[in-house]
Design a protein around this motif. Structure first.
Motif, short mmCIF file in Angstrom:
data_model
loop_
_atom_site.label_atom_id
_atom_site.label_comp_id
_atom_site.label_asym_id
_atom_site.label_seq_id
_atom_site.Cartn_x
_atom_site.Cartn_y
_atom_site.Cartn_z
N UNK A 118 3.66 1.52 -0.41
CA UNK A 118 3.75 2.74 -1.21
C UNK A 118 2.38 3.11 -1.78
N UNK A 119 1.63 2.10 -2.21
CA UNK A 119 0.29 2.35 -2.73
C UNK A 119 -0.67 2.80 -1.64
N UNK A 120 -0.50 2.25 -0.43
CA UNK A 120 -1.35 2.67 0.69
C UNK A 120 -1.10 4.13 1.03
N UNK A 121 0.17 4.55 1.04
CA UNK A 121 0.50 5.96 1.28
C UNK A 121 -0.22 6.84 0.26
N UNK A 122 -0.18 6.42 -0.99
CA UNK A 122 -0.80 7.20 -2.07
C UNK A 122 -2.31 7.29 -1.90
N UNK A 123 -2.93 6.16 -1.58
CA UNK A 123 -4.39 6.14 -1.49
C UNK A 123 -4.91 6.82 -0.23
N UNK A 124 -4.15 6.77 0.85
CA UNK A 124 -4.60 7.37 2.11
C UNK A 124 -4.31 8.87 2.15
N UNK A 125 -3.13 9.28 1.69
CA UNK A 125 -2.73 10.68 1.79
C UNK A 125 -3.17 11.53 0.61
N UNK A 128 0.53 8.28 12.84
CA UNK A 128 0.60 9.36 13.84
C UNK A 128 -0.42 10.44 13.55
N UNK A 129 -0.77 10.62 12.27
CA UNK A 129 -1.77 11.61 11.88
C UNK A 129 -3.20 11.08 12.05
N UNK A 130 -3.31 9.83 12.48
CA UNK A 130 -4.62 9.23 12.72
C UNK A 130 -5.35 8.81 11.46
N UNK A 131 -4.62 8.64 10.37
CA UNK A 131 -5.25 8.32 9.09
C UNK A 131 -5.29 6.82 8.80
N UNK A 132 -4.55 6.03 9.56
CA UNK A 132 -4.61 4.57 9.42
C UNK A 132 -4.06 3.95 10.70
N UNK A 133 -4.21 2.64 10.79
CA UNK A 133 -3.66 1.88 11.91
C UNK A 133 -2.87 0.70 11.35
N UNK A 134 -1.78 0.36 12.00
CA UNK A 134 -1.00 -0.79 11.55
C UNK A 134 -1.78 -2.08 11.70
N UNK A 135 -2.83 -2.07 12.48
CA UNK A 135 -3.67 -3.25 12.64
C UNK A 135 -4.76 -3.36 11.58
N UNK A 136 -4.83 -2.37 10.69
CA UNK A 136 -5.85 -2.41 9.63
C UNK A 136 -5.57 -3.56 8.66
N UNK A 137 -6.65 -4.20 8.21
CA UNK A 137 -6.59 -5.17 7.12
C UNK A 137 -6.22 -4.40 5.84
N UNK A 172 -6.83 -4.95 2.91
CA UNK A 172 -7.90 -4.93 1.91
C UNK A 172 -8.82 -3.70 2.11
N UNK A 173 -8.70 -3.03 3.25
CA UNK A 173 -9.42 -1.78 3.48
C UNK A 173 -8.93 -0.72 2.49
N UNK A 174 -7.66 -0.80 2.14
CA UNK A 174 -7.06 0.19 1.24
C UNK A 174 -6.73 -0.40 -0.13
N UNK A 175 -6.52 -1.70 -0.18
CA UNK A 175 -6.20 -2.37 -1.45
C UNK A 175 -7.13 -3.56 -1.60
N UNK A 176 -8.39 -3.31 -1.97
CA UNK A 176 -9.37 -4.40 -2.08
C UNK A 176 -9.06 -5.38 -3.20
N UNK A 177 -8.10 -5.03 -4.08
CA UNK A 177 -7.74 -5.94 -5.17
C UNK A 177 -7.10 -7.23 -4.65
N UNK A 178 -6.52 -7.18 -3.45
CA UNK A 178 -5.84 -8.36 -2.89
C UNK A 178 -6.86 -9.43 -2.52
N UNK A 179 -6.51 -10.67 -2.81
CA UNK A 179 -7.41 -11.79 -2.52
C UNK A 179 -7.66 -11.93 -1.02
N UNK A 180 -8.80 -12.51 -0.69
CA UNK A 180 -9.11 -12.84 0.70
C UNK A 180 -8.58 -14.25 0.96
N UNK A 181 -7.55 -14.34 1.79
CA UNK A 181 -6.91 -15.63 2.04
C UNK A 181 -7.43 -16.31 3.31
#
Length: 547
Positions: free
Chosen positions: A193-200, A104-113, A115-124
């Motif tokens: 939880x980690x996305x909240x931390x990294x975005x906010x 709602x604050x315009x800081x992310x979208x639910x459609x975001x990949x 890995x934009x915020x957690x690049x540690x995750x493998x590309x499947x």
């Protein structure tokens, strides 16, 4: 079919799943009668034993609120409404709400990949979106199940969210393609939880306090985040009962977001009033919170933003239950009548009790069709016999043995209770006899597994010795040792920790005491090169034979 199963699936086993409409609406009984009936149901929480809290509210007004039993056995402290316990997976809706606030604050979208915020995750190969995390359709294995396969299940180590991330990032495959199906996994909410931390730039704990707990008036609510050893005033201790004796069973870990909310039932009712009356983010926010999504095949997922959108006795209900260590929790909201029911307990003693639901619902939920009579249930044993035999899960390799004895069906020697002519209760799961040669199982997390006939066990062609070896997995960073002792196979995780293996189909064995299945593949020179393990929330974890 998934929608059909969701309607018929068993209600989750939580002690306070009921809607209390209002004592004034219960014309057939007085408020005292109603209270007496509640007291009778909760009499199982003895004054000298671990206890429970129950709060019922209607449109933000508390109708009933009481505690039973003890909060602390060592110091003989009774449970009261001032005590806090852990809400288990009821916590997930707060993590999801934080994500929706950032949207709602315009800081992310639910459609975001993600890995934009957690690049540690493998590309499947197929992007995992934030919405996949929120709706449990990402396919990510539950990190706790992986840790359990490594011999160190949750509460045996002080795991952090960063530890969970490290385990998740090691996984080479998914349980399913993102968006294909529902697969309950705590990993989804630890990552949020980690996305909240990294975005906010704020921890989920601080973000929640500022934007949720304080505005909602939840003065007794906080996250168990940075240190589980922190002194929490009025915290009730959790207990398990083993061999007739109570033992402490606490969540000694730092991971949170999937669980870890310290609260009480009155604060939970405040939260429901806060979001249901659009006090948080307005009507558009509420719409997003209860919004579900379709799977890739177009069928519907009933899991919204940390809330299951279901039906109970003809009423819409937003529901979630929770369990962490021996804490138990339940939160329900019936929007048609503005009713909230919140329950918390500091004991897992009554997990297997089903009768509380029917008793409470029969008391407080007026039947929408009171004149309807239940259909007479007739079982055709000839038809049932067509389903007997050994089965193997298509996607996970899990084994299922169906047998028929004296007119009663059994799954892995566990008696099945009929719900309809072809749907049976299997513990807290449900089994659908679709057609001969095809069985569907919906487990307590609402995962749907398809089972097809498997080859029967024949050890004349495959001696048990051929399975014996040590197998290593990079995904668990551990070894599993298969040993033949006294004519039976055993799976050793540590020298002192082992599980018996029981054959369920050719080259497939159930793991007694742990659940799930190990199965062997890739036979060369009379030896199997690969062993795969599928346990709750983690499918096909590969272990390679060590030469």
């Amino acid at each position: 079919m998934r929608k059909y199963l969701s309607v018929l699936f068993l209600k989750s086993i939580s002690f306070a799943c009921v809607a209390v409409l209002s004592f004034a609406t219960l014309q057939a009984q007085s408020a005292k009668d109603t209270t007496d009936k509640i007291e009778k149901i909760f009499a199982k929480y003895k004054p000298q034993n671990p206890g429970a809290q129950l709060t019922v509210s209607k449109n933000g007004v508390v109708l009933f609120s009481k505690a039973w039993g003890m909060a602390n056995l060592e110091n003989n402290i009774p449970m009261s409404m001032n005590n806090v316990t852990e809400a288990g997976s009821v916590s997930k809706q707060f993590t999801a709400a934080a994500i929706l606030m950032l949207e709602a604050q315009g800081k992310l979208s639910l459609d975001d990949d993600i890995r934009k915020y957690i690049p540690e995750i493998s590309n499947y190969g197929t992007p995992i979106k934030i919405s996949h995390l929120m709706h449990h359709s990402s396919g990510l294995r539950d990190w706790g199940s992986i840790a359990e396969l490594a011999g160190w299940p949750r509460t045996t180590k002080t795991y952090h969210n960063e530890d969970a991330l490290e385990i998740i990032a090691r996984q080479k495959t998914l349980n399913n393609k993102p968006g294909d199906e529902f697969g309950y996994s705590n990993s989804n909410y630890n990552l949020q939880a980690l996305i909240v931390q990294r975005v906010s730039g704020m921890s989920l704990a601080d973000f929640s306090t500022k934007y949720i707990f304080n505005p909602a008036g939840m003065t007794r609510t906080e996250w168990r985040d940075d240190d589980f050893r922190k002194i929490v005033p009025n915290r009730a201790i959790a207990y398990e009962k083993k061999d007739g004796v109570y033992l402490t069973d606490m969540p000694n870990e730092y991971v949170y977001g999937h669980g870890g909310l310290l609260t009480n039932t009155e604060d939970l009712c405040k939260w429901v009033d806060f979001y249901s009356s659009a006090k948080i983010g307005g009507p558009s926010f509420l719409k997003r919170q209860i919004e579900t999504s379709n799977f890739n095949d177009g069928s519907k997922n009933v899991y919204a933003a940390g809330i299951r959108i279901l039906k109970a006795k003809g009423y819409d209900v937003y529901r979630h239950n929770g369990a962490t260590a021996s804490y138990r929790a339940s939160l329900e909201y019936f929007p048609e009548v503005g009713l909230t029911i919140a329950g918390l307990s500091n004991t897992a003693e009554f997990d297997s009790s089903y009768d509380a639901f029917s008793q409470l619902e029969d008391i407080f939920l007026p039947a929408k069709n009171p004149n309807a009579k239940p259909a007479e249930l007739k079982l055709d044993t000839v038809k049932l016999s067509m389903f007997t035999g050994a089965y193997k899960s298509v996607v996970a390799g899990e084994g299922l043995k169906i047998s028929l004895e004296k007119g009663r069906l059994y799954a892995n020697n566990f008696p099945l209770a009929p719900i309809t002519e072809n749907i049976f209760r299997y513990g807290i799961d449900a089994i659908l006899l679709d057609k001969p040669g095809l069985i569907r199982l919906v487990n307590s997390d609402r995962d749907t597994l398809i089972y097809l006939p498997a080859a029967k066990v024949n050890f004349t062609t495959t001696p048990l010795q051929q399975y014996v070896a040590t197998y290593h997995s990079d995904e668990t960073t551990s070894d599993l040792k298969i040993v033949l002792e006294n004519g039976r196979l055993r799976l050793y995780m540590h020298p002192y920790k082992f599980y018996e293996l029981t054959p369920v189909y050719q080259d497939g064995f159930t793991i007694e005491g742990l659940g799930g299945t190990v199965f062997f593949e890739g036979k060369k020179a009379g030896k199997f090169t690969t062993m795969k393990a599928s346990i709750s929330r983690a499918r096909n974890v590969a272990f390679t034979r060590i030469k």
